[in-house]
Design an enzyme around this catalytic site. Sequence first.
Site, PDB file in Angstrom:
ATOM      1  N   GLY A   1      -5.715   6.980  -5.483  1.00 26.37           N
ATOM      2  CA  GLY A   1      -5.933   5.902  -4.810  1.00 26.37           C
ATOM      3  C   GLY A   1      -7.179   5.303  -5.146  1.00 26.37           C
ATOM      4  O   GLY A   1      -7.215   3.653  -4.886  1.00 26.37           O
TER       5      GLY A   1
ATOM      6  N   ASP B   1     -10.161   8.652   5.928  1.00 27.52           N
ATOM      7  CA  ASP B   1      -9.479   8.606   7.361  1.00 27.52           C
ATOM      8  C   ASP B   1      -9.774   9.573   8.336  1.00 27.52           C
ATOM      9  O   ASP B   1     -10.720   9.568   9.150  1.00 27.52           O
ATOM     10  CB  ASP B   1      -7.959   8.513   6.923  1.00 27.52           C
ATOM     11  CG  ASP B   1      -6.889   8.403   8.049  1.00 27.52           C
ATOM     12  OD1 ASP B   1      -7.462   8.020   9.234  1.00 27.52           O
ATOM     13  OD2 ASP B   1      -5.978   8.635   7.891  1.00 27.52           O
TER      14      ASP B   1
ATOM     15  N   ASP C   1      -1.429   3.273  -2.145  1.00 29.11           N
ATOM     16  CA  ASP C   1       0.189   3.334  -2.296  1.00 29.11           C
ATOM     17  C   ASP C   1       0.843   3.911  -0.934  1.00 29.11           C
ATOM     18  O   ASP C   1       0.255   4.241  -0.037  1.00 29.11           O
ATOM     19  CB  ASP C   1       0.576   4.295  -3.369  1.00 29.11           C
ATOM     20  CG  ASP C   1       0.304   5.877  -2.823  1.00 29.11           C
ATOM     21  OD1 ASP C   1      -0.829   6.221  -2.223  1.00 29.11           O
ATOM     22  OD2 ASP C   1       1.409   6.575  -2.676  1.00 29.11           O
TER      23      ASP C   1
ATOM     24  N   LYS D   1     -11.543   4.152   8.587  1.00 26.03           N
ATOM     25  CA  LYS D   1     -10.881   3.880   9.812  1.00 26.03           C
ATOM     26  C   LYS D   1     -11.734   4.793  10.749  1.00 26.03           C
ATOM     27  O   LYS D   1     -11.712   6.035  11.062  1.00 26.03           O
ATOM     28  CB  LYS D   1      -9.521   4.490   9.818  1.00 26.03           C
ATOM     29  CG  LYS D   1      -8.624   3.991   8.801  1.00 26.03           C
ATOM     30  CD  LYS D   1      -7.171   4.389   8.959  1.00 26.03           C
ATOM     31  CE  LYS D   1      -5.991   3.882   7.885  1.00 26.03           C
ATOM     32  NZ  LYS D   1      -4.813   4.698   7.894  1.00 26.03           N
TER      33      LYS D   1
ATOM     34  N   PHE E   1      -1.599   1.962   8.636  1.00 26.02           N
ATOM     35  CA  PHE E   1      -1.504   2.104   7.086  1.00 26.02           C
ATOM     36  C   PHE E   1      -1.341   1.090   6.159  1.00 26.02           C
ATOM     37  O   PHE E   1      -0.801   0.163   6.461  1.00 26.02           O
ATOM     38  CB  PHE E   1      -0.063   3.150   6.895  1.00 26.02           C
ATOM     39  CG  PHE E   1      -0.131   3.838   5.893  1.00 26.02           C
ATOM     40  CD1 PHE E   1      -0.718   5.019   5.692  1.00 26.02           C
ATOM     41  CD2 PHE E   1       0.496   3.245   4.784  1.00 26.02           C
ATOM     42  CE1 PHE E   1      -0.687   5.845   4.388  1.00 26.02           C
ATOM     43  CE2 PHE E   1       0.529   4.051   3.332  1.00 26.02           C
ATOM     44  CZ  PHE E   1       0.114   5.262   3.541  1.00 26.02           C
ATOM     45  N   VAL E   2      -2.321   0.882   5.336  1.00 30.22           N
ATOM     46  CA  VAL E   2      -2.579   0.085   4.447  1.00 30.22           C
ATOM     47  C   VAL E   2      -2.205   0.513   3.016  1.00 30.22           C
ATOM     48  O   VAL E   2      -2.062   1.553   2.570  1.00 30.22           O
ATOM     49  CB  VAL E   2      -4.007  -0.508   4.508  1.00 30.22           C
ATOM     50  CG1 VAL E   2      -4.409  -1.270   5.978  1.00 30.22           C
ATOM     51  CG2 VAL E   2      -5.060   0.588   4.024  1.00 30.22           C
TER      52      VAL E   2
HETATM   53  P1  5GP Z   1      -8.281  11.797   4.888  1.00 31.82           P
HETATM   54  O1  5GP Z   1      -8.269  12.945   4.255  1.00 31.82           O
HETATM   55  O2  5GP Z   1      -9.534  11.238   5.144  1.00 31.82           O
HETATM   56  O3  5GP Z   1      -7.480  11.898   6.373  1.00 31.82           O
HETATM   57  O4  5GP Z   1      -7.425  10.771   4.174  1.00 31.82           O
HETATM   58  C1  5GP Z   1      -7.921  10.069   2.858  1.00 31.82           C
HETATM   59  C2  5GP Z   1      -6.664  10.212   1.994  1.00 31.82           C
HETATM   60  O5  5GP Z   1      -5.431   9.899   2.900  1.00 31.82           O
HETATM   61  C3  5GP Z   1      -7.065   8.676   1.121  1.00 31.82           C
HETATM   62  O6  5GP Z   1      -7.707   9.225  -0.065  1.00 31.82           O
HETATM   63  C4  5GP Z   1      -5.530   8.248   0.912  1.00 31.82           C
HETATM   64  O7  5GP Z   1      -4.976   8.980  -0.046  1.00 31.82           O
HETATM   65  C5  5GP Z   1      -4.707   8.810   2.191  1.00 31.82           C
HETATM   66  N1  5GP Z   1      -4.701   7.790   3.276  1.00 31.82           N
HETATM   67  C6  5GP Z   1      -5.350   7.700   4.418  1.00 31.82           C
HETATM   68  N2  5GP Z   1      -5.065   6.386   5.000  1.00 31.82           N
HETATM   69  C7  5GP Z   1      -4.280   5.712   4.199  1.00 31.82           C
HETATM   70  C8  5GP Z   1      -3.721   4.399   4.389  1.00 31.82           C
HETATM   71  O8  5GP Z   1      -3.930   3.681   5.411  1.00 31.82           O
HETATM   72  N3  5GP Z   1      -2.998   3.966   3.350  1.00 31.82           N
HETATM   73  C9  5GP Z   1      -2.910   4.931   2.122  1.00 31.82           C
HETATM   74  N4  5GP Z   1      -2.218   4.514   1.165  1.00 31.82           N
HETATM   75  N5  5GP Z   1      -3.467   6.177   1.983  1.00 31.82           N
HETATM   76  C10 5GP Z   1      -4.169   6.577   2.994  1.00 31.82           C
HETATM   77 MG    MG Z   2      -6.595   9.573  -1.626  1.00 33.88          MG
END
Ligand code: 5GP
Ligand code: MG
Length: 179
Positions: free
Chosen positions: A45, A104, A160, A132, A153-154
């Site tokens: 990403g 996130d 992606d 977020k 979700f973006v």
């Molecule tokens: P976390 O582990 O902080 O919950 O999530 C981080 C990972 O989840 C990011 O590196 C990404 O790959 C994925 N992710 C979280 N939110 C989004 C979103 O809104 N869009 C996309 N495409 N990926 C997300």
């Molecule tokens: Mg990621």
Amino acid sequence: MEQDIDRILITDRELAQRVDEMAAQIAACYSDDDAGLILVPILSGSIIFLSDLIRRLPMKMKLGLITVSSYAGATTESNAAELVMDLNVDIRGRHVLVVDDILDTGKTLRLVKERLHQRAPRSIRTAVLLRKPSKAPPDVTADFVGFEIADEFVVGYGLDYDGHYRNFPHIAVLKEEHY
Ligand code: 5GP
Ligand code: MG
């Protein structure tokens, strides 16, 4: 691709301007660095953000690539983040800057930081393009944040949905029927 997009949240111009500002902050932070900076982008990403960011950084650096997978196709929680490719450079005694697309729930960054700590770097900082705040836990913070966004979700600019839309130049939300 374009017809799947519901709305654009952050345009390519806004992204470019903010990445400029982040690069200046990061450059200031490491300006007296003699320990050799290692950037650790979390694949896949962060690739577009990374490529724009590093070309704006003036200091010598190396890249160490790692991949953390959440679940393929899932739009929501990365339930259990899993490290699927380990770091390919030696970070002992070095300054490390982890680069990710979005913070996130914080599970990804928590896992990565834990693993990097075991390899005794001199410092670990983190730069994320998006955050977020509604979900981010207090114990997982980022030192450099591009934009704070609402909890939706973006896609685009490297992010992606089920492998698609990474090449869309803006940060956007898909039409509901495409999730
Ligand atoms: P976390 O582990 O902080 O919950 O999530 C981080 C990972 O989840 C990011 O590196 C990404 O790959 C994925 N992710 C979280 N939110 C989004 C979103 O809104 N869009 C996309 N495409 N990926 C997300
Ligand atoms: Mg990621």
